[in-house]
Design an enzyme around this catalytic site. Structure first.
Site, PDB file in Angstrom:
ATOM      1  N   ILE A 107       0.859  -1.172   0.000  1.00 42.57           N
ATOM      2  CA  ILE A 107       0.000   0.000   0.000  1.00 42.57           C
ATOM      3  C   ILE A 107       0.900   1.228   0.000  1.00 42.57           C
ATOM      4  O   ILE A 107       2.052   1.162   0.415  1.00 42.57           O
ATOM      5  CB  ILE A 107      -0.982   0.013   1.193  1.00 42.57           C
ATOM      6  CG1 ILE A 107      -0.254  -0.108   2.528  1.00 42.57           C
ATOM      7  CG2 ILE A 107      -2.008  -1.084   1.047  1.00 42.57           C
ATOM      8  CD1 ILE A 107      -1.182  -0.101   3.739  1.00 42.57           C
ATOM      9  N   ASP A 108       0.368   2.326  -0.497  1.00 45.09           N
ATOM     10  CA  ASP A 108       1.180   3.528  -0.665  1.00 45.09           C
ATOM     11  C   ASP A 108       1.775   3.997   0.657  1.00 45.09           C
ATOM     12  O   ASP A 108       1.224   3.750   1.731  1.00 45.09           O
ATOM     13  CB  ASP A 108       0.335   4.662  -1.247  1.00 45.09           C
ATOM     14  CG  ASP A 108      -0.172   4.359  -2.643  1.00 45.09           C
ATOM     15  OD1 ASP A 108       0.455   3.543  -3.327  1.00 45.09           O
ATOM     16  OD2 ASP A 108      -1.199   4.947  -3.034  1.00 45.09           O
ATOM     17  N   LYS A 109       2.879   4.706   0.562  1.00 48.01           N
ATOM     18  CA  LYS A 109       3.548   5.244   1.745  1.00 48.01           C
ATOM     19  C   LYS A 109       2.581   6.017   2.629  1.00 48.01           C
ATOM     20  O   LYS A 109       2.563   5.848   3.851  1.00 48.01           O
ATOM     21  CB  LYS A 109       4.697   6.154   1.302  1.00 48.01           C
ATOM     22  CG  LYS A 109       5.378   6.907   2.442  1.00 48.01           C
ATOM     23  CD  LYS A 109       6.427   7.881   1.918  1.00 48.01           C
ATOM     24  CE  LYS A 109       7.062   8.682   3.049  1.00 48.01           C
ATOM     25  NZ  LYS A 109       8.042   9.669   2.559  1.00 48.01           N
TER      26      LYS A 109
END
Length: 324
Positions: A143-145
């Site tokens: 998942i994105d930062k």
């Protein structure tokens, strides 16, 4: 100035006479420090008249011609770091963690340390190393930062292969909750498009008319905040990069706080009290949380389902929109 990587041939001039070999080479090559050149010489990458020269302190003489090979720089292998993890579930095969926002999943340029992988290597030790590859051990999805929430990581090859198969078949339950601008209509539906790299901005993904990869997101309105914004539930049928961010933007309802896909819509909040406006204006990331994760255990065949509440920053944002 020559490129640092590759093989270079340099001749000693009268003005270079008496210089240390490592200093002379660093000055001639450019782009490389003496500290980088010194180990290259010691490791046998420098030659004079066909023979390796391994003494970096050797004094050079006019007319001498040296050859040095500078290998291509390689990414460092991840190192274990003692970083706290919010562990939701763990057995000998896999681990489910609640990733905080602002933590990168695996090391890459600009983020070689402080990542989820660095933390997992410390926590899991040798059981994780190399599973799924040295650079991204155990990672089967990400998942994105700036997105918070649930991730599953493999600890064994068997679990890695099984989880990878589940993700490939889209046989994983993944529910995200997002706060988006405006009020979605219809209140329940789906977005089905192809998603690919934005040809005008390589940092963005975009809906593609041709090319890209098929992506499907089911969404449902959960709570409306006076048509200023709303809370939506998104179920992923596929898992493309930035999928929810791209699809909600495609509907005309980009995520609150998204720095990549959202033009500021703060004028919508002008009717709110200043204190509430300030919370919304200062929210530092896309308002997206991976709340639910469900799958069949790839080794034990036991159905697993996990749910984690909103992190404090999203709770505060919700309170600001609700006026509570």
């Amino acid at each position: 100035m020559p490129s640092p990587e590759g093989t270079h041939q340099v001749e000693v001039s009268e003005s270079d006479a008496g210089e240390r070999l490592d200093r002379f080479l660093a000055e001639r090559l450019g782009g490389l420090s003496r500290n980088r050149v010194k180990p290259l010489v010691k490791d046998g990458h420098c030659f004079f008249e066909g023979a390796a020269v391994t003494d970096p302190s050797k004094r050079v003489k006019p007319g001498e011609i040296y050859q040095i090979t500078v290998p291509e720089a390689s990414d460092p292998d991840p190192v274990a770091q003692d970083i706290p993890l919010d562990i939701v579930f763990e057995d000998e095969h896999l681990i489910v963690v609640n990733k905080p926002a602002r933590m990168v999943v695996h090391p890459a340029a600009g983020n070689w340390t402080g990542t989820l992988v660095n933390a997992l290597l410390f926590h899991c030790g040798d059981t994780l190393s190399g599973i799924g590859g040295v650079k991204r051990p155990g990672i089967v999805h990400r998942i994105d930062k700036e997105t918070s929430g649930l991730m599953v990581v493999a600890k064994t090859d068997q679990a890695h292969q099984g989880l990878a198969a589940l993700f490939e078949k889209h046989d994983i339950e993944r529910t995200y909750r997002a706060i988006v601008w405006g009020r979605v209509y219809p209140p329940k539906g789906q977005v089905e498009t192809n998603i690919g790299r934005d040809p005008h901005n390589r940092k963005r993904m975009a809906v593609m008319e041709g090319g890209g990869k098929w992506a499907l997101t089911h969404y449902e309105l959960e709570e409306n905040f006076d048509d200023i914004a709303c809370l939506v539930k998104c179920n992923l049928a596929t898992g493309r990069t930035h999928q929810i961010r791209v699809h909600m933007g495609h509907l005309g309802h980009p995520l609150v706080g998204d720095p990549v896909y959202t033009r500021p819509k703060l004028s919508r909040t002008k009717s709110l009290p200043d204190a509430r406006q300030n919370v919304i204006r200062k929210f530092p990331r896309q308002a997206l949380h991976a709340q639910t994760l469900g799958f069949v255990h790839p080794v034990t065949d036991k159905p697993l389902k996990f749910d984690v509440e909103f992190p404090p920053d999203m709770k505060k944002l919700l309170f600001a929109f609700r006026g509570k």
